[in-house]
Design a protein around this motif. Structure first.
Motif, PDB file in Angstrom:
ATOM      1  N   ASP A   1       4.689   4.166 -48.819  1.00 56.49           N
ATOM      2  CA  ASP A   1       5.494   3.584 -49.899  1.00 56.49           C
ATOM      3  C   ASP A   1       6.419   4.623 -50.497  1.00 56.49           C
ATOM      4  OD1 ASP A   1       4.402   1.033 -49.676  1.00 56.49           O
ATOM      5  OD2 ASP A   1       2.716   1.547 -50.961  1.00 56.49           O
ATOM      6  N   PRO A   2       7.639   4.225 -50.861  1.00 54.70           N
ATOM      7  CA  PRO A   2       8.582   5.182 -51.466  1.00 54.70           C
ATOM      8  C   PRO A   2       8.118   5.635 -52.834  1.00 54.70           C
ATOM      9  CG  PRO A   2       9.433   2.938 -51.600  1.00 54.70           C
ATOM     10  CD  PRO A   2       8.202   2.856 -50.743  1.00 54.70           C
TER      11      PRO A   2
ATOM     12  N   GLU B   1      11.543  -0.322 -47.066  1.00 55.58           N
ATOM     13  CA  GLU B   1      11.920   1.015 -47.525  1.00 55.58           C
ATOM     14  C   GLU B   1      10.685   1.902 -47.471  1.00 55.58           C
ATOM     15  OE1 GLU B   1      13.653   3.371 -51.474  1.00 55.58           O
ATOM     16  OE2 GLU B   1      13.598   1.164 -51.442  1.00 55.58           O
ATOM     17  N   VAL B   2      10.868   3.122 -47.006  1.00 56.97           N
ATOM     18  CA  VAL B   2       9.752   4.063 -46.877  1.00 56.97           C
ATOM     19  C   VAL B   2      10.074   5.358 -47.615  1.00 56.97           C
ATOM     20  CG1 VAL B   2       9.006   3.083 -44.673  1.00 56.97           C
ATOM     21  CG2 VAL B   2      10.677   4.968 -44.702  1.00 56.97           C
ATOM     22  N   ARG B   3       9.097   6.239 -47.640  1.00 61.74           N
ATOM     23  CA  ARG B   3       9.273   7.476 -48.411  1.00 61.74           C
ATOM     24  C   ARG B   3      10.353   8.365 -47.825  1.00 61.74           C
ATOM     25  NH1 ARG B   3       3.895  10.017 -50.448  1.00 61.74           N
ATOM     26  NH2 ARG B   3       4.020   7.954 -51.424  1.00 61.74           N
ATOM     27  N   ARG B   4      10.394   8.442 -46.481  1.00 58.93           N
ATOM     28  CA  ARG B   4      11.409   9.276 -45.834  1.00 58.93           C
ATOM     29  C   ARG B   4      11.810   8.640 -44.509  1.00 58.93           C
ATOM     30  NH1 ARG B   4       6.664  11.934 -45.892  1.00 58.93           N
ATOM     31  NH2 ARG B   4       7.335  13.152 -47.686  1.00 58.93           N
TER      32      ARG B   4
ATOM     33  N   PHE C   1      18.705   2.843 -48.138  1.00 63.97           N
ATOM     34  CA  PHE C   1      17.392   3.432 -48.428  1.00 63.97           C
ATOM     35  C   PHE C   1      16.758   3.853 -47.103  1.00 63.97           C
ATOM     36  CE2 PHE C   1      17.047  -1.240 -48.370  1.00 63.97           C
ATOM     37  CZ  PHE C   1      16.199  -1.426 -47.274  1.00 63.97           C
TER      38      PHE C   1
END
Length: 273
Positions: free
Chosen positions: A270-271, A59-62, A19
């Motif tokens: 946040d993802p 985990e992050v958005r990008r 991720f």
């Protein structure tokens, strides 16, 4: 004499997670132990994130890459985020291979001018993130001045320092970051060719003086830091004895609220569901 290409490696690569994450760059000498100033990159980012209940491993958005503490701008890649990084004066311009960066803050105005000369937008937000340690780790290190003067050499000065009989204790920059900071805050006066030896001392209000024993480092990073803390006309000693006579450098005259406010919390968005 032609300057060499950058030497060193990124932090040891682990198996990448399945991720997106933010990678926080920290420099390590090739085949060597990490310098205490470079250790601070991850320590400081961790501390800022934890103040908002976050962790580097999330985990992050990008995916993103963040460069913070150290003269590591030549390791930047196009698209990286910069928060407090500076130019290494020993590295020629052609080894800076990025075309676009997301700059939130840089170490000082000399680094800002270098980037602006390449067409990269840089805000007027200056300072090495290590200056924030007293605020990020309140009560962890308390200045006492119980010990006498110490000398914190630059990593590249260690072979030269080993051949000298210095009149004050030497604190190796290859010790753990917490050990080095503890020794600095216990001292009443810090002499250093280590840039982060100076930075940590001044962050805690301990008088400090740059001592230039060799020509292994250019003046650029010291001048950049000095100017980024609201000062001009960097003066330095060329011996321990001269440094003891000169006493501490003029104090820092600027606030580092803008530097802390410029931290790229948005990289840890946040993802998506």
């Amino acid at each position: 004499m032609k300057k060499k290409a950058p030497v060193g490696t990124p932090s040891p690569a682990a198996v990448p997670p399945p991720f997106p994450q933010v990678h926080c760059y920290s420099w390590r000498p090739s085949g060597g132990r990490i310098n205490f100033g470079d250790q601070l990159a991850e320590v400081i980012v961790d501390s800022v994130l934890m103040s908002r209940g976050r962790l580097r491993s999330e985990e992050v958005r990008r995916p993103a890459r963040l460069l913070s503490v150290g003269s590591v701008l030549h390791f930047a890649r196009s698209g990286d985020t910069v928060w407090g990084t500076g130019v290494n004066g020993k590295i020629v311009e052609e080894h800076h291979r990025f075309e676009a960066l997301d700059v939130r803050a840089v170490r000082g105005p000399l680094t800002a001018d270098f980037l602006r000369g390449r067409g990269i937008a840089v805000p007027d937000v200056y300072g090495d993130p290590a200056l924030l340690i007293p605020r990020l780790l309140p009560g962890r290190f308390v200045p006492t001045g119980e010990e006498g003067p110490i000398f914190v050499p630059n990593l590249n000065d260690l072979p030269h320092v080993a051949s000298l009989a210095l009149p004050i204790p030497v604190v190796s920059p290859l010790r753990g970051w917490n050990h080095v900071i503890s020794r600095i805050v216990a001292s009443r006066f810090v002499l250093a060719s280590s840039l982060h030896g100076l930075i940590i001392a001044e962050a805690y209000g301990v008088p400090a003086r740059y001592v230039r024993l060799t020509e292994r480092e250019t003046l650029f990073k010291y001048q950049d830091y000095h100017a980024g803390t609201g000062r001009t006309d960097l003066t330095f000693a060329t011996s321990i004895e001269q440094g003891l006579e000169m006493g501490g450098m003029p104090g820092i005259s600027v606030s580092f609220d803008p530097l802390l406010d410029a931290f790229p919390h948005d990289l840890w968005s946040d993802p998506a569901p």
